[in-house]
Design an enzyme around this catalytic site. Structure first.
Site, PDB file in Angstrom:
ATOM      1  N   ALA A 130       0.703  -1.151   0.015  1.00 52.74           N
ATOM      2  CA  ALA A 130      -0.084  -0.080   0.047  1.00 52.74           C
ATOM      3  C   ALA A 130       0.941   1.460   0.112  1.00 52.74           C
ATOM      4  O   ALA A 130       0.695   2.116   0.517  1.00 52.74           O
ATOM      5  CB  ALA A 130      -0.866  -0.051   1.260  1.00 52.74           C
ATOM      6  N   ALA A 131       2.099   1.136  -0.673  1.00 58.59           N
ATOM      7  CA  ALA A 131       2.985   2.349  -0.627  1.00 58.59           C
ATOM      8  C   ALA A 131       3.009   3.139  -1.826  1.00 58.59           C
ATOM      9  O   ALA A 131       3.399   4.185  -1.910  1.00 58.59           O
ATOM     10  CB  ALA A 131       4.506   1.732  -0.134  1.00 58.59           C
ATOM     11  N   ARG A 135      -2.459   7.703 -11.272  1.00 53.21           N
ATOM     12  CA  ARG A 135      -3.620   7.965 -11.990  1.00 53.21           C
ATOM     13  C   ARG A 135      -5.043   8.079 -11.218  1.00 53.21           C
ATOM     14  O   ARG A 135      -5.991   8.689 -11.965  1.00 53.21           O
ATOM     15  CB  ARG A 135      -3.783   6.396 -12.746  1.00 53.21           C
ATOM     16  N   LYS A 183      -3.861   6.369  -2.788  1.00 54.48           N
ATOM     17  CA  LYS A 183      -4.828   5.622  -3.618  1.00 54.48           C
ATOM     18  C   LYS A 183      -5.530   4.561  -2.783  1.00 54.48           C
ATOM     19  O   LYS A 183      -6.795   4.544  -2.565  1.00 54.48           O
ATOM     20  CB  LYS A 183      -4.141   4.850  -4.597  1.00 54.48           C
ATOM     21  N   GLN A 237       8.181   1.920   3.650  1.00 55.40           N
ATOM     22  CA  GLN A 237       8.906   1.787   2.305  1.00 55.40           C
ATOM     23  C   GLN A 237       9.210   3.202   2.101  1.00 55.40           C
ATOM     24  O   GLN A 237       8.318   3.830   1.426  1.00 55.40           O
ATOM     25  CB  GLN A 237       8.337   1.069   1.321  1.00 55.40           C
ATOM     26  N   ASN A 241      -6.714   1.456 -10.105  1.00 59.07           N
ATOM     27  CA  ASN A 241      -5.638   2.325 -10.485  1.00 59.07           C
ATOM     28  C   ASN A 241      -6.289   3.737 -11.047  1.00 59.07           C
ATOM     29  O   ASN A 241      -5.630   4.845 -10.875  1.00 59.07           O
ATOM     30  CB  ASN A 241      -5.032   2.096 -11.738  1.00 59.07           C
ATOM     31  N   LYS A 289     -29.342  15.990  18.422  1.00 54.55           N
ATOM     32  CA  LYS A 289     -27.977  15.774  18.617  1.00 54.55           C
ATOM     33  C   LYS A 289     -28.076  15.397  20.121  1.00 54.55           C
ATOM     34  O   LYS A 289     -28.201  16.036  21.040  1.00 54.55           O
ATOM     35  CB  LYS A 289     -27.121  17.259  18.368  1.00 54.55           C
ATOM     36  N   ALA A 305     -47.149  28.074  24.794  1.00 55.77           N
ATOM     37  CA  ALA A 305     -46.685  28.163  23.321  1.00 55.77           C
ATOM     38  C   ALA A 305     -46.113  29.574  23.118  1.00 55.77           C
ATOM     39  O   ALA A 305     -46.462  30.660  23.880  1.00 55.77           O
ATOM     40  CB  ALA A 305     -47.875  28.213  22.228  1.00 55.77           C
ATOM     41  N   ARG A 333     -43.755  34.825  28.231  1.00 57.59           N
ATOM     42  CA  ARG A 333     -43.920  35.535  27.116  1.00 57.59           C
ATOM     43  C   ARG A 333     -44.718  36.835  27.700  1.00 57.59           C
ATOM     44  O   ARG A 333     -45.306  36.701  28.691  1.00 57.59           O
ATOM     45  CB  ARG A 333     -44.628  34.790  26.018  1.00 57.59           C
TER      46      ARG A 333
HETATM   47  C1  UD1 Z   1       0.774  -4.676 -10.577  1.00 60.23           C
HETATM   48  C2  UD1 Z   1       1.812  -6.087 -10.834  1.00 60.23           C
HETATM   49  C3  UD1 Z   1       0.911  -6.516 -12.473  1.00 60.23           C
HETATM   50  C4  UD1 Z   1      -0.580  -7.071 -11.975  1.00 60.23           C
HETATM   51  C5  UD1 Z   1      -1.554  -5.732 -11.300  1.00 60.23           C
HETATM   52  C6  UD1 Z   1      -2.822  -5.997 -10.626  1.00 60.23           C
HETATM   53  C7  UD1 Z   1       3.977  -5.375 -10.579  1.00 60.23           C
HETATM   54  C8  UD1 Z   1       5.219  -5.108 -10.937  1.00 60.23           C
HETATM   55  N1  UD1 Z   1       2.841  -5.629 -11.340  1.00 60.23           N
HETATM   56  O1  UD1 Z   1       0.733  -3.735 -11.389  1.00 60.23           O
HETATM   57  O2  UD1 Z   1       1.374  -7.806 -12.957  1.00 60.23           O
HETATM   58  O3  UD1 Z   1      -1.247  -7.346 -13.116  1.00 60.23           O
HETATM   59  O4  UD1 Z   1      -0.722  -5.175 -10.068  1.00 60.23           O
HETATM   60  O5  UD1 Z   1      -3.295  -5.068 -10.343  1.00 60.23           O
HETATM   61  O6  UD1 Z   1       3.889  -6.067  -9.486  1.00 60.23           O
HETATM   62  N2  UD1 Z   1       3.455  -0.716  -4.482  1.00 60.23           N
HETATM   63  C9  UD1 Z   1       4.152  -0.453  -3.122  1.00 60.23           C
HETATM   64  N3  UD1 Z   1       5.528  -0.039  -3.011  1.00 60.23           N
HETATM   65  C10 UD1 Z   1       5.850   0.077  -4.559  1.00 60.23           C
HETATM   66  C11 UD1 Z   1       5.255  -0.126  -5.501  1.00 60.23           C
HETATM   67  C12 UD1 Z   1       3.769  -0.340  -5.430  1.00 60.23           C
HETATM   68  O7  UD1 Z   1       3.511  -0.756  -2.061  1.00 60.23           O
HETATM   69  O8  UD1 Z   1       7.062   0.438  -4.613  1.00 60.23           O
HETATM   70  C13 UD1 Z   1       1.930  -1.170  -4.173  1.00 60.23           C
HETATM   71  C14 UD1 Z   1       0.935  -0.173  -4.686  1.00 60.23           C
HETATM   72  O9  UD1 Z   1       0.517   0.784  -3.495  1.00 60.23           O
HETATM   73  C15 UD1 Z   1      -0.246  -0.926  -5.114  1.00 60.23           C
HETATM   74  C16 UD1 Z   1       0.350  -2.404  -5.472  1.00 60.23           C
HETATM   75  O10 UD1 Z   1       1.602  -2.428  -4.771  1.00 60.23           O
HETATM   76  O11 UD1 Z   1      -1.167  -1.302  -4.186  1.00 60.23           O
HETATM   77  C17 UD1 Z   1       0.600  -2.522  -7.052  1.00 60.23           C
HETATM   78  O12 UD1 Z   1       1.332  -1.630  -7.546  1.00 60.23           O
HETATM   79  P1  UD1 Z   1       0.773  -0.785  -8.816  1.00 60.23           P
HETATM   80  O13 UD1 Z   1       1.656   0.321  -9.221  1.00 60.23           O
HETATM   81  O14 UD1 Z   1      -0.517  -0.511  -8.594  1.00 60.23           O
HETATM   82  O15 UD1 Z   1       1.071  -1.842  -9.620  1.00 60.23           O
HETATM   83  P2  UD1 Z   1       0.331  -2.213 -11.168  1.00 60.23           P
HETATM   84  O16 UD1 Z   1       1.031  -1.413 -12.103  1.00 60.23           O
HETATM   85  O17 UD1 Z   1      -1.129  -2.092 -11.141  1.00 60.23           O
HETATM   86 CA    CA Z   2      -2.537  -1.638  -9.407  1.00 61.70          CA
END
Ligand code: UD1
Ligand code: CA
Length: 466
Positions: free
Chosen positions: A9-10, A15, A22, A81, A237, A360, A432, A449
């Site tokens: 989730a980093a 997009r 996100k 990260q 995305n 409330k 009233a 009143r």
């Molecule tokens: C990724 C996969 C792709 C797959 C798709 C499914 C990779 C390289 N590609 O692509 O094969 O089809 O998901 O939806 O893994 N994130 C981090 N740290 C980072 C980069 C990303 O925590 O350095 C997290 C993002 O927050 C996200 C997840 O990893 O939740 C996936 O990253 P994202 O950039 O969305 O990868 P996709 O291009 O969608």
């Molecule tokens: Ca993705």
């Protein structure tokens, strides 16, 4: 289950074109990352590690708010990260920070909100006891653009995964099986080989999907598992995908409630959060939004145009055109049309908050009625009380909030201002149009009143002078 889940989730989520992370964007009122964490916990993972980085304060705060350590089945922790160098790098950071190097490790993209607990459980099972080194969830979406493509060997096993940006036009056109972003690994093998992932690719990132080829290169077995319903594998995305997945989630949740005996006039116009509980024989009219930990008891009717968040509704209630947040509506109580119940508003059994009524932090006792055009704040109202139209508790003096109490059976005339702090005794009658600034004893008539005066003949005389 002795399995760890790592939730990625980093990422930046460029997009989404948003100032928020996100994974903080919500689907049916719940942040995307919490859908994934909840699924991992429901699957039985006893440790969930969330990798945060982009806008990590925001993600950490919502994780801390959702999982306080007491209410959930496993532990949920965050790992930072600091540089986002790709999904494999994120996993490496998580392993190094936690020291995890054994047992099944399920890795889940944080933008994969519809992943099911059953899928995660089955996935952890495929690598348990060293049966396989890894497993990848695959799916065939109608539009594969943007997903990593799964290249299969002649025997149907997985060879490698090629990211969209690294595909030749032919590969992009031919390889329609996609990587969903849900993986399981044998923890020892993952920790031993994650450092071998390179970044020599179109994006200069460390790709987690490259682990497939690496593990296979070490003679290990990596399996793919295809999910039948492609919607389980859809990632978010963009805002368009967020909206699309919210519709899928809505359809699934509504189908579950319909099957359990809830009536909906039009399921397409009913939005129910994943944690809402609804008893059988509840009727939901169009334009109803039920969010958070809301619960609706049997035989209640909600809607149209109602939005309830973290609100408890008893049995046999009528909730018509109402907005309620952290409110409690006991059995047989009614509210609306156009009622607004704010936090800690409590309608006891059979009570009523009627048209254009705002309540409330107040209790309206059993059978008491606030039928029209009122504001009730910081008040304790006894049983069988009637507040006439337009009664207002003046609870705020510009600096502080003050309480009002109204005893059982009191009758407050229309358009009365109760200037708090003030107590109206049981059985009182308030005339009233009164402005009540002092306590009224039980059983008394309270009037505040100007006395009415009459000047005989004045009107006729006045007309003649014109
Ligand atoms: C990724 C996969 C792709 C797959 C798709 C499914 C990779 C390289 N590609 O692509 O094969 O089809 O998901 O939806 O893994 N994130 C981090 N740290 C980072 C980069 C990303 O925590 O350095 C997290 C993002 O927050 C996200 C997840 O990893 O939740 C996936 O990253 P994202 O950039 O969305 O990868 P996709 O291009 O969608
Ligand atoms: Ca993705």
């Amino acid at each position: 289950m002795d399995a760890t889940a790592i939730v990625l989730a980093a990422g930046a989520g460029t997009r989404m074109k948003s100032k928020h992370a996100k994974v903080a964007h919500k689907i049916l009122g719940k942040p995307m990352v919490c859908w994934v964490v909840d699924a991992a916990l429901a699957a039985g993972c006893n440790r969930v590690v969330v990798v945060v980085g982009n806008r990590s304060d925001e993600v950490r705060a919502l994780i801390a708010a959702a999982y306080d350590g007491t209410s959930c089945a496993g532990t949920v922790e965050c790992v930072e990260q600091t540089e986002r160098l790709g999904t494999a790098h994120a996993v490496r950071v998580a392993l190094e920070a936690t020291g995890i190097d054994a047992g099944p490790v399920v890795v889940l993209n944080g933008d994969l909100p519809l992943i099911g607990a059953d899928t995660i459980r089955a996935f952890a099972g495929t690598v348990e006891g060293g049966a396989n080194a890894g497993a990848v969830l695959t799916f065939t979406p109608p539009d594969p653009f943007g997903y990593g493509r799964v290249e299969l060997a002649a025997d149907g096993s997985v060879n490698r995964i090629i990211e969209q940006k690294d595909c030749t036009p032919e590969q992009a056109a031919e390889l329609l099986e996609c990587n969903a972003g849900c993986y399981a690994f044998d923890g020892a093998l993952l920790a031993a080989h994650i450092g071998e992932v390179g970044n020599d690719n179109a994006q200069g990132e460390y790709y987690l999907p490259d682990m497939v080829e690496i593990l296979k290169g070490h003679g290990e077995s990596v399996v793919i598992s295809h999910c039948e319903d492609y919607r389980d594998g859809l990632g978010v995305n963009s805002r368009a995908q967020l909206a699309e997945l919210a519709c899928v989630a809505r359809e699934r949740i509504n189908a579950r409630h319909l099957a359990a005996g809830v009536t909906m006039w039009d399921p397409a116009q009913v939005w129910i959060g994943p944690d809402v509980e609804i008893a059988p024989d509840v009727e939901l009219l169009p334009q109803v939004i039920l969010m958070g930990a809301t619960r609706i008891g049997e035989d209640s009717v909600v809607g149209p145009n109602s939005r309830l968040t973290d609100t408890m509704v008893g049995t046999g209630c009528v909730v018509d055109e109402t907005v309620a947040v952290e409110a409690q509506i006991d059995d047989g109580a009614t509210c609306g049309p156009r009622a607004y119940l704010r936090p800690a508003a409590h309608l006891c059994e059979g009570a009523k908050a009627g048209t254009h009524v705002e309540i409330k932090k107040s209790t309206v006792g059993r059978g008491s009625k606030v039928p029209h055009l009122s504001y009730v704040g910081d008040a304790t109202i006894g049983e069988g009380v009637n507040l006439g139209a337009g009664t207002i508790t003046c609870n705020y003096d510009g600096a502080k909030k003050w309480p009002t109490t109204i005893g059982d059976g009191a009758f407050v005339g229309s358009s009365t201002m109760l200037v708090a702090p003030v107590n109206v005794g049981a059985g009182c009658v308030i005339g009233a149009g009164s402005v009540i600034t002092e306590d009224v004893s039980a059983g008394a008539l309270g009037l505040g009143r100007a006395r009415q005066t009459e000047i005989p003949g004045w009107a006729d005389a006045h007309k003649k002078t014109k």
